[in-house]
Write a protein that holds these residues in place. Structure first.
Motif, PDB file in Angstrom:
ATOM      1  N   GLY A 204       0.773  -1.237   0.007  1.00 15.71           N
ATOM      2  CA  GLY A 204      -0.006   0.007   0.043  1.00 15.71           C
ATOM      3  C   GLY A 204       0.759   1.230   0.044  1.00 15.71           C
ATOM      4  N   VAL A 205       2.113   1.346   0.693  1.00 17.36           N
ATOM      5  CA  VAL A 205       2.900   2.353   0.757  1.00 17.36           C
ATOM      6  C   VAL A 205       4.252   1.764  -0.056  1.00 17.36           C
ATOM      7  CG1 VAL A 205       4.354   3.806   2.052  1.00 17.36           C
ATOM      8  CG2 VAL A 205       2.066   3.267   2.821  1.00 17.36           C
ATOM      9  N   GLY A 206       4.455   2.525  -1.111  1.00 21.97           N
ATOM     10  CA  GLY A 206       5.689   2.227  -2.075  1.00 21.97           C
ATOM     11  C   GLY A 206       5.515   1.317  -3.297  1.00 21.97           C
ATOM     12  N   GLY A 207       4.299   0.841  -3.208  1.00 18.69           N
ATOM     13  CA  GLY A 207       3.931   0.300  -4.662  1.00 18.69           C
ATOM     14  C   GLY A 207       3.281   1.075  -5.556  1.00 18.69           C
ATOM     15  N   THR A 208       3.227   0.532  -7.001  1.00 14.10           N
ATOM     16  CA  THR A 208       2.572   1.551  -7.901  1.00 14.10           C
ATOM     17  C   THR A 208       1.354   1.165  -7.978  1.00 14.10           C
ATOM     18  OG1 THR A 208       4.993   1.252  -9.123  1.00 14.10           O
ATOM     19  CG2 THR A 208       2.995   2.197 -10.306  1.00 14.10           C
ATOM     20  N   GLN A 209       0.593   2.058  -8.149  1.00 11.09           N
ATOM     21  CA  GLN A 209      -0.817   2.033  -8.324  1.00 11.09           C
ATOM     22  C   GLN A 209      -1.365   2.210  -9.604  1.00 11.09           C
ATOM     23  OE1 GLN A 209      -3.671   4.430  -6.033  1.00 11.09           O
ATOM     24  NE2 GLN A 209      -5.383   4.218  -7.301  1.00 11.09           N
ATOM     25  N   PHE A 210      -2.260   1.358 -10.169  1.00 15.63           N
ATOM     26  CA  PHE A 210      -2.483   1.046 -11.494  1.00 15.63           C
ATOM     27  C   PHE A 210      -3.872   0.424 -11.388  1.00 15.63           C
ATOM     28  CE2 PHE A 210      -0.369  -2.824 -10.410  1.00 15.63           C
ATOM     29  CZ  PHE A 210      -1.242  -3.970 -10.926  1.00 15.63           C
ATOM     30  N   ASP A 211      -4.627   0.634 -12.538  1.00 15.98           N
ATOM     31  CA  ASP A 211      -6.050   0.146 -12.672  1.00 15.98           C
ATOM     32  C   ASP A 211      -6.214  -1.076 -13.811  1.00 15.98           C
ATOM     33  OD1 ASP A 211      -8.771  -0.341 -12.927  1.00 15.98           O
ATOM     34  OD2 ASP A 211      -9.320   2.073 -13.222  1.00 15.98           O
ATOM     35  N   LEU A 212      -6.482  -2.415 -13.486  1.00 16.38           N
ATOM     36  CA  LEU A 212      -6.448  -3.234 -14.286  1.00 16.38           C
ATOM     37  C   LEU A 212      -7.725  -3.025 -15.299  1.00 16.38           C
ATOM     38  CD1 LEU A 212      -6.201  -6.244 -12.315  1.00 16.38           C
ATOM     39  CD2 LEU A 212      -4.737  -5.654 -13.606  1.00 16.38           C
TER      40      LEU A 212
END
Length: 138
Positions: free
Chosen positions: A42-50
């Protein structure tokens, strides 16, 4: 695998169908996604939308089995598996679950299965009103 499990549950439930106050429902649907945000950690990962890569349709199945006995007690079970294989083209580097993925082609596997067991107690009817109290475990 999910098809075999649905078949297994349907065969086991066939004896319930012959009795009164029992039901079996098998549902099939096409599912679309409009939003499916991902980020691990949740902190540090890359957010993306499938859903940016594939909105569907995806096949979905549900099996719902239930029985009411002694006029007051009811048990219901729901088996709703969902899996989607998604082909993606990442626009940039993505950090997901401790792995760094370079820009370009990637495969995503999304799984969201739901299993529920419900019990309900049916109170005596009052005129045309019926009441039940119960709980569901997921």
């Amino acid at each position: 695998m999910k098809e075999l499990l649905i078949l297994f549950l349907a065969v086991i439930s066939a004896s319930l169908w012959a009795e009164t106050n029992s039901f079996i429902q098998v549902e099939g649907a096409l599912v679309y996604q409009t939003r499916n945000d991902q980020r691990i950690p949740g902190v540090g990962g890359t957010q993306f939308d499938l859903s940016d890569f594939d909105q569907g349709p995806f096949e979905a199945l549900r099996l719902y089995v239930g029985k009411q006995f002694n006029e007051r007690h009811e048990i219901r079970a729901l088996f709703a598996p969902f899996e989607a294989n998604i082909k993606a083209t990442l626009p940039g580097t993505v950090l997901f679950n401790g792995t760094t993925f370079s820009a370009g082609s990637a495969d995503a596997f999304y799984k969201f299965n739901s299993y529920r067991l419900t019990y309900a107690y049916h109170f005596p009817s009052i005129n045309s009103w019926t009441f039940a109290l119960g709980g569901t475990a997921k």
